[in-house]
Design a protein around this motif. Sequence first.
Motif, PDB file in Angstrom:
ATOM      1  N   ALA B 148      36.647  38.120  48.863  1.00 51.94           N
ATOM      2  CA  ALA B 148      37.945  38.624  49.608  1.00 51.94           C
ATOM      3  C   ALA B 148      37.779  38.517  51.085  1.00 51.94           C
ATOM      4  O   ALA B 148      36.625  38.504  51.749  1.00 51.94           O
ATOM      5  CB  ALA B 148      37.923  40.214  49.176  1.00 51.94           C
ATOM      6  N   GLU B 149      39.081  37.947  51.600  1.00 47.24           N
ATOM      7  CA  GLU B 149      39.243  37.807  53.131  1.00 47.24           C
ATOM      8  C   GLU B 149      38.810  38.811  53.970  1.00 47.24           C
ATOM      9  O   GLU B 149      39.681  39.845  53.644  1.00 47.24           O
ATOM     10  CB  GLU B 149      40.420  37.066  53.234  1.00 47.24           C
ATOM     11  CG  GLU B 149      40.293  36.458  54.673  1.00 47.24           C
ATOM     12  CD  GLU B 149      41.919  35.746  54.931  1.00 47.24           C
ATOM     13  OE1 GLU B 149      42.603  35.416  53.754  1.00 47.24           O
ATOM     14  OE2 GLU B 149      42.414  35.483  56.094  1.00 47.24           O
ATOM     15  N   ILE B 150      37.790  38.791  54.993  1.00 46.91           N
ATOM     16  CA  ILE B 150      37.547  40.016  55.743  1.00 46.91           C
ATOM     17  C   ILE B 150      38.670  40.021  56.818  1.00 46.91           C
ATOM     18  O   ILE B 150      39.052  38.864  57.306  1.00 46.91           O
ATOM     19  CB  ILE B 150      36.211  39.777  56.463  1.00 46.91           C
ATOM     20  CG1 ILE B 150      35.327  39.922  55.351  1.00 46.91           C
ATOM     21  CG2 ILE B 150      36.195  40.840  57.635  1.00 46.91           C
ATOM     22  CD1 ILE B 150      33.962  39.441  55.627  1.00 46.91           C
ATOM     23  N   GLY B 151      39.118  41.238  57.129  1.00 46.44           N
ATOM     24  CA  GLY B 151      40.324  41.317  58.088  1.00 46.44           C
ATOM     25  C   GLY B 151      41.326  41.504  57.545  1.00 46.44           C
ATOM     26  O   GLY B 151      42.549  41.656  58.391  1.00 46.44           O
ATOM     27  N   LYS B 152      41.723  41.245  56.411  1.00 47.93           N
ATOM     28  CA  LYS B 152      43.055  40.874  55.676  1.00 47.93           C
ATOM     29  C   LYS B 152      43.308  42.354  55.004  1.00 47.93           C
ATOM     30  O   LYS B 152      42.726  42.847  54.324  1.00 47.93           O
ATOM     31  CB  LYS B 152      42.953  39.875  54.853  1.00 47.93           C
ATOM     32  CG  LYS B 152      44.704  39.490  54.389  1.00 47.93           C
ATOM     33  CD  LYS B 152      44.639  38.325  53.454  1.00 47.93           C
ATOM     34  CE  LYS B 152      45.998  38.002  53.018  1.00 47.93           C
ATOM     35  NZ  LYS B 152      45.997  36.820  51.946  1.00 47.93           N
ATOM     36  N   THR B 153      44.640  42.839  54.945  1.00 45.30           N
ATOM     37  CA  THR B 153      45.243  43.748  54.360  1.00 45.30           C
ATOM     38  C   THR B 153      45.779  43.242  53.322  1.00 45.30           C
ATOM     39  O   THR B 153      46.724  42.875  53.264  1.00 45.30           O
ATOM     40  CB  THR B 153      46.163  44.749  55.116  1.00 45.30           C
ATOM     41  OG1 THR B 153      45.333  45.197  56.327  1.00 45.30           O
ATOM     42  CG2 THR B 153      46.580  46.004  54.389  1.00 45.30           C
ATOM     43  N   PHE B 154      45.531  43.849  51.956  1.00 51.35           N
ATOM     44  CA  PHE B 154      46.312  43.286  50.582  1.00 51.35           C
ATOM     45  C   PHE B 154      47.101  44.477  50.141  1.00 51.35           C
ATOM     46  O   PHE B 154      46.815  45.880  50.196  1.00 51.35           O
ATOM     47  CB  PHE B 154      45.070  43.107  49.696  1.00 51.35           C
ATOM     48  CG  PHE B 154      44.261  41.923  50.103  1.00 51.35           C
ATOM     49  CD1 PHE B 154      44.208  40.629  49.667  1.00 51.35           C
ATOM     50  CD2 PHE B 154      43.268  42.085  51.133  1.00 51.35           C
ATOM     51  CE1 PHE B 154      43.500  39.470  50.012  1.00 51.35           C
ATOM     52  CE2 PHE B 154      42.240  41.185  51.242  1.00 51.35           C
ATOM     53  CZ  PHE B 154      42.701  39.889  50.729  1.00 51.35           C
ATOM     54  N   ASP B 155      48.097  44.140  49.464  1.00 53.16           N
ATOM     55  CA  ASP B 155      49.054  45.030  48.746  1.00 53.16           C
ATOM     56  C   ASP B 155      48.672  44.840  47.513  1.00 53.16           C
ATOM     57  O   ASP B 155      48.563  43.970  46.630  1.00 53.16           O
ATOM     58  CB  ASP B 155      50.545  44.432  48.908  1.00 53.16           C
ATOM     59  CG  ASP B 155      51.038  44.846  50.415  1.00 53.16           C
ATOM     60  OD1 ASP B 155      50.593  45.769  51.141  1.00 53.16           O
ATOM     61  OD2 ASP B 155      51.747  43.981  50.746  1.00 53.16           O
TER      62      ASP B 155
END
Lengths: 174, 263
Positions: B148-155
């Motif tokens: 999972a991409e670090i620093g990203k916010t997922f919905d």
Amino acid sequence: MNMKIPAVFGMVVLGLSGLLFAQYTSQTDSVTFVAEVAQFIEVQVTPPSINFGTLNPLANTTSTTSVDVTNTANSNVDIKLTLSGSNFTSATDEIDITNLRMSASAAAPAAGSFIESMTNAEKACTSTVFNGGQDCSDVLIDSTVNLWFNFFVPGGKKAGTYSSTINIKSDGII
Amino acid sequence: MDRFFLSFVFITLLSAAVFAQEAAPKLSFGTIQPDRGATTYPGSTLKFDVYFFIDEAYGTRAAHITISPALVPQDWLVSVDPPLNDVTLNISGVVVSGSENLNVDPRPLLSAVPETSESGIYYIASPSGKGYLQAKKATIQVEIPDNAEIGKTFDLSMTGTAKYYGSAGAVLFTQSRGFSYQITVIAPTYSEQVITQPAANESALNTTEGSEGNKSSSVTVSQNTVISQGGFSTEQVLIIVVVAVVAVLAVTKLPGMMGSGKN
């Protein structure tokens, strides 16, 4: 000469203490407190179904009662309604859901005033969509909107008992 | 007199029976969503509880609830406890089959939490202030992939749908509710690195109001390297100067003073 060393040592200690003190006194720390209040939504729908009775082809019929949707006192947010529906099906035929139109109104609207059709996909209330005098895009806590339905039977459809299911989705407005 | 009294009782009972029969069924669907998001690490597992209830003042039919994913990031795994089960029900003599994660019966608001709580029931104060709702819980479990991409916010979004049995008509109704979450993925260990240094021109900072923005440095949490900016504040420099002066005075004057004291 013997006194110099303790004196200098004492001054250095004093200086370091001062440095440390200055560091603490000049620093401003802030602590952020975040409190998330849980979202409560309870919605009442009544009656649980609509029966249009026996209709003739090409007839345009409005429900005799409204479907009342209440954002109950157990909610702590206003809600927005989004509606979707399945096609009307009988044992042998099908009528597209777009032949069912809906309007939010305190009183029964005239048959000609229904504009917005239901769809299979979700269709959200807005200040204009489905608004027949009541705004179902913002139903306040402990208040009710009255949804009226109008059904048109297209030509060429076989006789039978048709039914559909309408889903009423309620989202909290935050 | 007796005949009159019996007639009165009979009429009263008949009215009550008719009223009970005529009372329109009400479909209620109550939900409580305590969380709206979380911050987590790649490879971790999150759990979000959701509560369901029907206050019998607003609902007279049991709701059969399914919880399904509506929006899930790629490679993320979502499961619901209790899981989806096939059920067969006898609804007023008619056998129907369906699937549900859980079902909720209409229950009254309670004025107080009972001393002996019922298994599987959670007592939660109603925002109305009129008592305690009796709710059932479902747990949404989310497994975040290692990549999972670090620093990203997922919905992430789930949908709870309530289905009701026992109605007949051209149009039947169901209710649904969306449960949306924002999940931010960060590195497992805290780190801080200055990517851009603030402008070094101190005088420009003092004279140009608009240059305030230059003082802020962009920081990203991506590596385990910490680069210290160092330096002393004005107060610290003043104290160092004072201490240095005192120390010099001490070295040069104090022995003489001490010596004269001895003498």
